[in-house]
Write a protein that holds these residues in place. Structure first.
Motif, mmCIF file in Angstrom:
data_model
loop_
_atom_site.group_PDB
_atom_site.id
_atom_site.type_symbol
_atom_site.label_atom_id
_atom_site.label_comp_id
_atom_site.label_asym_id
_atom_site.label_seq_id
_atom_site.Cartn_x
_atom_site.Cartn_y
_atom_site.Cartn_z
ATOM 1 N N TYR A 103 0.804 -1.223 0.000
ATOM 2 C CA TYR A 103 0.000 0.000 0.000
ATOM 3 C C TYR A 103 0.839 1.277 0.000
ATOM 4 O O TYR A 103 0.298 2.375 0.108
ATOM 5 N N HIS A 104 2.150 1.134 -0.115
ATOM 6 C CA HIS A 104 3.038 2.291 -0.047
ATOM 7 C C HIS A 104 4.075 2.222 -1.167
ATOM 8 O O HIS A 104 4.451 1.144 -1.617
ATOM 9 N N ASP A 105 4.549 3.397 -1.614
ATOM 10 C CA ASP A 105 5.544 3.442 -2.682
ATOM 11 C C ASP A 105 6.909 2.964 -2.210
ATOM 12 O O ASP A 105 7.668 2.368 -2.975
ATOM 13 N N TRP A 106 7.245 3.263 -0.951
ATOM 14 C CA TRP A 106 8.566 2.938 -0.408
ATOM 15 C C TRP A 106 8.432 2.286 0.960
ATOM 16 O O TRP A 106 7.475 2.532 1.684
ATOM 17 N N VAL A 107 9.420 1.464 1.305
ATOM 18 C CA VAL A 107 9.485 0.803 2.608
ATOM 19 C C VAL A 107 10.832 1.159 3.237
ATOM 20 O O VAL A 107 11.868 1.128 2.567
ATOM 21 N N VAL A 108 10.815 1.494 4.529
ATOM 22 C CA VAL A 108 12.029 1.915 5.229
ATOM 23 C C VAL A 108 12.218 1.054 6.474
ATOM 24 O O VAL A 108 11.284 0.855 7.247
ATOM 25 N N LYS A 109 13.440 0.553 6.643
ATOM 26 C CA LYS A 109 13.818 -0.152 7.869
ATOM 27 C C LYS A 109 14.922 0.665 8.541
ATOM 28 O O LYS A 109 15.898 1.055 7.899
ATOM 29 N N VAL A 110 14.755 0.943 9.841
ATOM 30 C CA VAL A 110 15.721 1.767 10.574
ATOM 31 C C VAL A 110 16.104 1.072 11.874
ATOM 32 O O VAL A 110 15.239 0.577 12.602
ATOM 33 N N ASP A 111 17.402 1.037 12.179
ATOM 34 C CA ASP A 111 17.866 0.486 13.449
ATOM 35 C C ASP A 111 17.504 1.432 14.595
ATOM 36 O O ASP A 111 17.464 2.657 14.413
ATOM 37 N N PRO A 112 17.266 0.900 15.795
ATOM 38 C CA PRO A 112 16.858 1.749 16.925
ATOM 39 C C PRO A 112 17.922 2.738 17.377
ATOM 40 O O PRO A 112 17.586 3.741 18.016
ATOM 41 N N ASP A 113 19.198 2.496 17.072
ATOM 42 C CA ASP A 113 20.234 3.458 17.463
ATOM 43 C C ASP A 113 20.594 4.408 16.324
ATOM 44 O O ASP A 113 21.622 5.089 16.370
ATOM 45 N N SER A 114 19.735 4.470 15.308
ATOM 46 C CA SER A 114 19.876 5.449 14.230
ATOM 47 C C SER A 114 18.958 6.638 14.511
ATOM 48 O O SER A 114 17.777 6.460 14.769
ATOM 49 N N VAL A 115 19.519 7.831 14.450
ATOM 50 C CA VAL A 115 18.709 9.048 14.574
ATOM 51 C C VAL A 115 18.174 9.354 13.182
ATOM 52 O O VAL A 115 18.915 9.713 12.275
ATOM 53 N N PHE A 116 16.883 9.190 13.014
ATOM 54 C CA PHE A 116 16.245 9.179 11.699
ATOM 55 C C PHE A 116 15.286 10.356 11.572
ATOM 56 O O PHE A 116 14.499 10.631 12.477
ATOM 57 N N PHE A 117 15.346 11.034 10.405
ATOM 58 C CA PHE A 117 14.464 12.166 10.128
ATOM 59 C C PHE A 117 13.581 11.828 8.924
ATOM 60 O O PHE A 117 13.988 12.008 7.774
ATOM 61 N N PRO A 118 12.367 11.334 9.179
ATOM 62 C CA PRO A 118 11.468 10.952 8.083
ATOM 63 C C PRO A 118 11.196 12.079 7.097
ATOM 64 O O PRO A 118 11.082 11.844 5.893
ATOM 65 N N SER A 119 11.087 13.313 7.596
ATOM 66 C CA SER A 119 10.775 14.423 6.697
ATOM 67 C C SER A 119 11.890 14.650 5.677
ATOM 68 O O SER A 119 11.626 15.019 4.532
ATOM 69 N N SER A 174 11.955 0.346 -2.707
ATOM 70 C CA SER A 174 10.656 0.560 -3.336
ATOM 71 C C SER A 174 9.784 -0.671 -3.108
ATOM 72 O O SER A 174 10.286 -1.765 -2.837
ATOM 73 N N ARG A 175 8.484 -0.484 -3.189
ATOM 74 C CA ARG A 175 7.557 -1.596 -2.919
ATOM 75 C C ARG A 175 7.810 -2.760 -3.875
ATOM 76 O O ARG A 175 7.701 -3.927 -3.498
ATOM 77 N N ARG A 176 8.163 -2.454 -5.119
ATOM 78 C CA ARG A 176 8.421 -3.523 -6.082
ATOM 79 C C ARG A 176 9.732 -4.240 -5.768
ATOM 80 O O ARG A 176 9.879 -5.434 -6.055
ATOM 81 N N ALA A 177 10.688 -3.535 -5.170
ATOM 82 C CA ALA A 177 11.929 -4.190 -4.738
ATOM 83 C C ALA A 177 11.643 -5.192 -3.628
ATOM 84 O O ALA A 177 12.206 -6.291 -3.604
#
Length: 241
Positions: free
Chosen positions: A4-20, A124-127
């Motif tokens: 249902y989404h164009d992209w999928v993201v996996k992030v480690d808990p000790d990564s400071v991540f900025f979705p925007s 990407s979702r197709r990946a």
């Protein structure tokens, strides 16, 4: 849910991540923002994309009929609509755009000059669909003593998924960089394993973007690197901009 989404993201808990920041990167930079990577149609409420329901065509797949219509000049969306017509007009299939032939839409972002690193992985979702379907082809790679990130990287290449180098995704020590004080415009910074260092990095990056002159101190990173951070870190001070 990835369908249902164009992209999928996996992030480690000790990564400071900025979705925007990731959202802006994907939205404004080619080839990530190109139509071929994006969903072409809404996901059906119920997928019925196995075999055709036409008499005499039951051995043929729904996807083969979708691609037949594409080969006859129709867009992915139109080909799906034509194939969804009930028999005897057509196959009566309810497929999503995975049934379409869309070259280049399976893509993942390589975040390090030495290959994909696991703190943040963007596909990407197709990946994701290609990886899930093609995983048996990568079983032979399990003999290597790799982490999941290198396995994913090598398997994706084995499956022919497009690998797009995007080094602005990650600032990480394991990639030969110094993420602290998190004053750059990267999407993610790694590693920050204590609560204090994590939120110090987050607040600094969120406030300054590209960073002012006085970065904060990260004591746990200094300890991990034998005090070497002391030469380049200064005490955190509040600045007004």
């Amino acid at each position: 849910r990835y369908r249902y989404h164009d992209w999928v993201v996996k992030v480690d808990p000790d990564s400071v991540f900025f979705p925007s920041r990731l959202r802006e990167l994907i939205r404004h930079k080619s080839p990530y923002n190109e139509q071929q990577v994006q969903r072409r149609v809404e996901e059906p409420k119920e997928l019925r994309c196995g075999n055709c329901r036409l008499n005499g065509k039951e051995h043929e797949t729904c996807a083969s009929h979708v691609r037949f219509w594409q080969q006859n000049g129709h867009t992915c969306k139109k080909a799906l609509e034509l194939t969804s017509r009930d028999a005897p007009t057509d196959c009566g299939c309810d497929c999503d755009d995975f049934a379409c032939d869309l070259p280049g839409s399976a893509m993942y972002l390589n975040n390090c000059k030495w290959g994909l690193h696991g703190p943040i992985e963007v596909l990407s979702r197709r990946a994701v669909a290609t990886y899930a379907a093609g995983l048996p082809k990568c079983v032979g790679l399990l003999e290597h003593p790799w982490g999941e990130d290198k396995f994913l990287d090598q398997c994706m290449q084995e499956l022919g998924v497009t690998r797009a180098n995007e080094y602005s995704l990650l600032s990480e020590t394991a990639c030969g960089e110094q993420p602290a004080p998190c004053g750059t415009s990267n999407v993610a910074f790694h590693p920050f394993k204590s609560i204090q260092s994590y939120f110090t990095c987050y607040e600094y990056a969120n406030k300054y973007g590209m960073g002012p002159a006085s970065p904060p101190v990260f004591p746990d990173l200094e300890d991990a690197q034998g005090g070497g951070m002391g030469d380049i870190m200064m005490k955190y001070q509040e600045h007004s901009i």
